[in-house]
Design a protein around this motif. Structure first.
Motif, PDB file in Angstrom:
ATOM      1  N   VAL A 330      27.333  28.063  44.620  1.00  0.00           N
ATOM      2  CA  VAL A 330      28.541  28.003  43.786  1.00  0.00           C
ATOM      3  C   VAL A 330      29.639  27.206  44.477  1.00  0.00           C
ATOM      4  CG1 VAL A 330      28.064  30.218  42.663  1.00  0.00           C
ATOM      5  CG2 VAL A 330      29.456  30.159  44.751  1.00  0.00           C
ATOM      6  N   ASP A 331      30.591  26.755  43.667  1.00  0.00           N
ATOM      7  CA  ASP A 331      31.832  26.163  44.159  1.00  0.00           C
ATOM      8  C   ASP A 331      32.792  27.314  44.429  1.00  0.00           C
ATOM      9  OD1 ASP A 331      34.328  25.010  44.484  1.00  0.00           O
ATOM     10  OD2 ASP A 331      34.176  23.687  42.748  1.00  0.00           O
ATOM     11  N   VAL A 332      33.203  27.494  45.680  1.00  0.00           N
ATOM     12  CA  VAL A 332      33.982  28.684  46.025  1.00  0.00           C
ATOM     13  C   VAL A 332      35.408  28.656  45.487  1.00  0.00           C
ATOM     14  CG1 VAL A 332      32.629  29.227  48.074  1.00  0.00           C
ATOM     15  CG2 VAL A 332      34.619  27.721  48.284  1.00  0.00           C
ATOM     16  N   TYR A 335      33.710  29.817  41.782  1.00  0.00           N
ATOM     17  CA  TYR A 335      32.410  30.467  41.704  1.00  0.00           C
ATOM     18  C   TYR A 335      31.572  29.943  40.550  1.00  0.00           C
ATOM     19  CZ  TYR A 335      33.719  33.252  45.587  1.00  0.00           C
ATOM     20  OH  TYR A 335      34.091  33.617  46.856  1.00  0.00           O
ATOM     21  N   ALA A 350      25.388  35.352  44.850  1.00  0.00           N
ATOM     22  CA  ALA A 350      25.961  34.033  45.114  1.00  0.00           C
ATOM     23  C   ALA A 350      25.735  33.592  46.553  1.00  0.00           C
ATOM     24  CB  ALA A 350      27.457  34.037  44.805  1.00  0.00           C
ATOM     25  N   CYS A 352      27.754  31.656  48.954  1.00  0.00           N
ATOM     26  CA  CYS A 352      29.122  31.145  49.024  1.00  0.00           C
ATOM     27  C   CYS A 352      29.696  31.193  50.438  1.00  0.00           C
ATOM     28  CB  CYS A 352      30.026  31.928  48.080  1.00  0.00           C
ATOM     29  SG  CYS A 352      30.169  33.674  48.505  1.00  0.00           S
ATOM     30  N   GLU A 364      35.806  38.372  45.440  1.00  0.00           N
ATOM     31  CA  GLU A 364      35.235  37.230  44.732  1.00  0.00           C
ATOM     32  C   GLU A 364      35.511  37.343  43.228  1.00  0.00           C
ATOM     33  OE1 GLU A 364      31.099  36.916  45.606  1.00  0.00           O
ATOM     34  OE2 GLU A 364      31.414  36.695  47.759  1.00  0.00           O
ATOM     35  N   CYS A 368      37.382  34.565  40.969  1.00  0.00           N
ATOM     36  CA  CYS A 368      36.681  34.023  39.812  1.00  0.00           C
ATOM     37  C   CYS A 368      37.456  34.267  38.523  1.00  0.00           C
ATOM     38  CB  CYS A 368      35.290  34.648  39.720  1.00  0.00           C
ATOM     39  SG  CYS A 368      34.297  34.053  38.340  1.00  0.00           S
ATOM     40  N   SER A 415      34.336  25.107  51.948  1.00  0.00           N
ATOM     41  CA  SER A 415      33.741  26.417  52.150  1.00  0.00           C
ATOM     42  C   SER A 415      34.817  27.400  52.580  1.00  0.00           C
ATOM     43  CB  SER A 415      32.639  26.348  53.215  1.00  0.00           C
ATOM     44  OG  SER A 415      33.183  25.977  54.467  1.00  0.00           O
TER      45      SER A 415
END
Length: 457
Positions: A330-332, A335, A350, A352, A364, A368, A415
């Motif tokens: 996922v794109d943190v 998400y 995930a 992540c 998270e 999100c 990240s």
């Protein structure tokens, strides 16, 4: 009274835990009364995006994101939460069930409060398939759900490993790494162990759910067995080269608090278990073959995102694109899946960079939820998310330790990285409690109650 509005994610996360024993504040709640009244009225923002969001999975991550989507997204954001079970049993503190300090019932949480207070629609069903192109979810009752955004929090599945089958885990050698019937079976097996008996447990290679959890379990089992008399052994077979969390705490616990009882072996390989005879074989870190006859065997198997095995729904949708198909990358910042637009994955499933843990799943979910509301409103996700992680580990029947960390977004690597006090990631590390104490154990109860209330109330 001012009209409630959705605050930025960073503002709400800043409220997080004022201290390890402090209170998590719940959402965009406002008091409608004067003075110091504790009566809270939850009021949805009257304006916001008009859209349908479906959430799959009603654990720590899924229930939290459903709640905060409604709080921050406004009355026009319709949220449906799908889970096959009518309630959730907390994995956090489930190790205490093994020694009788808690019951499974005490760890049960319903979702009706979230439905009633925030207008989340509940659907008790399993996912059958996902058509990401059509943005449609098919459930096992034959019904379908269309969505504008989909948030997946399916949790984990377990590999059949060490010569064991799913039936062996369920009936003879329980892993009990999902709180439920296996937890009760393992409790009964431990209670039936003879004085001076041998308990063998294994720890899979990271990543796995709750990094300190297996070491905590070893401590609690050792504490319980010591009370029955001398000679008991708890053999911990770790596939990792070192202890994965709270290194100082568990090194002290293994060598001092439970010295002579816990035999911790890191860097093992070739683990094989005979479920019928409870004979365990492995190769130690020096390459020497080892064998032991156990009274109870507790193998914690390798884990992966639920639905990610070949032919299962997560894999068929193209979402199992991380770590060789085991997790969802996922794109943190949001998400959102790096492979499938419009689908977000949070929690244990995930990939992540954050630990797979209950408090982290709660964090998270909030990142999100904020990102989804922004995206549905034509905005971009927060460019600098921050998340905190806290957990307590009981070491004996009345003492505990804790670990806390703050993670921030690193734009260079895209990240989440540990943050040091000066805001840099250089030299940053998680902070452990200075001691194992009864005070920490009391604070653990407050932390747990507050965290679960933030997710399920």
């Amino acid at each position: 009274m001012n009209t409630p509005r959705p605050l930025g994610r960073r503002q709400w996360l800043a409220f997080g835990l004022a201290s390890l024993g402090g209170a998590l504040l719940s959402g965009a709640a406002r008091s409608d009364s004067d003075g110091g009244s504790r009566n809270v009225v939850y009021r949805l923002v009257p304006s916001g995006p008009s859209a349908q969001v479906v959430v799959v999975g009603g654990g720590m991550a899924g229930t939290t994101v459903a709640k905060y989507l409604r709080l921050w997204g406004g009355a026009g954001l319709r949220v449906t939460l799908v889970d096959p079970d009518g309630s959730y049993t907390s994995n956090i503190l489930s190790n205490e069930v093994l020694t009788g300090a808690r019951t499974l019932t005490s760890l049960g949480y319903g979702r009706q409060a979230v439905a009633d207070r925030y207008g989340v629609v509940l659907r008790q069903a399993r996912v059958q398939s996902l058509d990401a192109a059509a943005r449609r979810l098919t459930l096992d009752d034959g019904s379908t759900l269309d969505y504008d955004r989909l948030v997946l929090a399916p949790g984990i599945a377990f590999d059949e490993a060490y010569g064991l089958s799913a039936t062996d885990y369920a009936q003879r050698t329980p892993h009990a790494w999902r709180a439920g019937p296996q937890t009760e079976l393992l409790r009964q097996q431990i209670a039936s162990m003879p004085a001076g008996g041998t308990f063998v447990m294994s720890i899979p290679a990271a990543p796995y759910r709750c990094p300190p959890g297996p070491y905590e379990r070893a401590c609690l089992v050792a504490d319980a067995l010591k009370a029955r008399g001398p000679g008991a052994r708890v053999i911990v077979l770790d596939h990792n080269p070192v202890i994965q969390a709270e290194v100082e705490t568990f090194t002290r616990a293994f060598s001092v608090v439970h010295g002579g009882v816990i035999d911790y072996q890191a860097g093992i390989s070739g683990l094989q278990i005979d479920a019928a005879t409870r004979q365990v074989q492995w190769t130690d870190a020096l390459g020497a073959p080892q064998r032991v006859q156990a009274d109870v065997v507790n193998p914690i198997p390798p884990q992966r995102a639920a639905g990610s095995a070949a032919g299962e729904w997560l894999a068929l949708a193209g979402l199992a694109n991380g770590n060789g198909g085991r997790w969802a990358a996922v794109d943190v910042l949001s998400y959102e899946s790096t492979a499938v637009p419009g689908v977000h994955v949070i929690g244990d499933a995930a990939q992540c960079g954050l630990p797979k843990a209950g408090h982290v799943a709660n964090q998270e979910a909030k990142i999100c939820a904020d990102a989804v509301v922004r995206l549905l409103s034509g905005q971009q996700p927060d460019a600098a998310p921050v998340a905190n992680s806290a957990c307590y580990s009981p070491i004996t029947a009345g003492t505990a330790s804790w670990l806390t960390a703050v993670y921030q977004f690193d734009p260079a690597t895209r990240s989440m990285k540990l943050a040091a006090n000066n805001g840099s990631s250089v030299g940053a590390k998680a902070t452990e409690a200075a001691s194992i104490s009864s005070g920490n154990y009391r604070q653990m109860q407050t932390w747990f109650t507050t965290l679960m209330g933030d997710s399920f109330a």
